[in-house]
Scaffold this active site. Sequence first.
Site: not given
Ligand code: 0X9
Ligand code: ZN
Length: 358
Positions: A117-118, A120, A172, A191, A244-245, A319
């Site tokens: 994610h861009a 983070e 993002r 993601n 991630h964050s 995170e």
């Molecule tokens: O939403 C996401 O992609 C992740 N959180 S973020 O705030 N960095 O965007 C969480 C992904 C968690 N992984 C799974 N759901 N398996």
């Molecule tokens: Zn992320």
Amino acid sequence: MTPPEQVEELLDFFKSHSIQYRLKIGDVQQVIDEQRNKIPSEMIQGLSSKSYNLTWDNYYRYDDIREFAYALSASYPQLVTVSVAGKSYEDRDLILIKISSGGSGTRNAIFVDGGIHACEWISPATVTYIIRELVENYDAHPQYVDDVDWFFMPLVNPDGYEFAHTESRLWRKNRRIHDETNTTCIGTDINRNFDYHFNEGGSSDNPCAPTYNGGQPFTEPESRALRDAILAEANRTKSYLTVHSYGQHWLTPWGWTTEYPDDYDAMFALASDAVAALTAVYGTVYDIGSSANLLYANSGPSDDWAKGVAGIPYTYTIELRDQGPVYGFLLPPDQIIPSGIETWEAFKVIAEAVAQMV
Ligand code: 0X9
Ligand code: ZN
């Protein structure tokens, strides 16, 4: 976020609809501006090197991160091998760093990525910090390299990352144009683009949405490159750590269901040990749980695919700092080194466990 001239209207709207509200950041731009050109902290002494620019006192650009990788491989050719795992949509090299002291590809492996994610920025900053620790401080703790092989993709989404630096700090997605006639809605959430329970909730099929899943699995060059790099070593990879964050969560799959994986207890136990080591440094608290239970439903993330399809047992989304509500993605750069130091402690625990796995 709302522009200053619309604040009054927004507050009137909240009041007339009896919507409770709370201010998190009064002036987002001010926080962004403050973080440019931060004065180097004393903590960076001993970290900077002549052969690359990174000093972990600031957030660095794609070119500096790429040069860091090649500089390490030039200085430590016995330990570090850099390759190009693919090209981003805008034709940037997707850098893959292998750290290995031998073993002819028989050792257990750990795969780490950052910067999916861009916005983070703490993710690639912390991942490069850990790469540096493994390589430049090898002599202090050779076991973390001698007993496992490491694969790092420190910046999976360089196009988005550069866009977040130059145009839109909270971007993002990647930067792929889906439709030449609609260039206002571009980019896919990498993601949400993996092929395991794809589009089963918490992802969007609207290209304008920040969680746009691409319409089909693996439409994005960045997710394909990450997929192929993981698959190339999957048979010996025991842990996949996708960094991630923010929120300070140590997450296990799944995102698509609140059911737990069969081996959740073992995943939870290792996560607990890792988090305990992390917390012991500065008291930074992380919670542990499955993504759908702790965060929210979402489908098509890389960790669910890495476990469900690639078969990697200890698969986590980390995170990083902070917990919000003040900084969130805008984590001040003077927290990069502390984040690196504490996260390294957790990674050591993972490496010790992976080294023992059969
Ligand atoms: O939403 C996401 O992609 C992740 N959180 S973020 O705030 N960095 O965007 C969480 C992904 C968690 N992984 C799974 N759901 N398996
Ligand atoms: Zn992320």
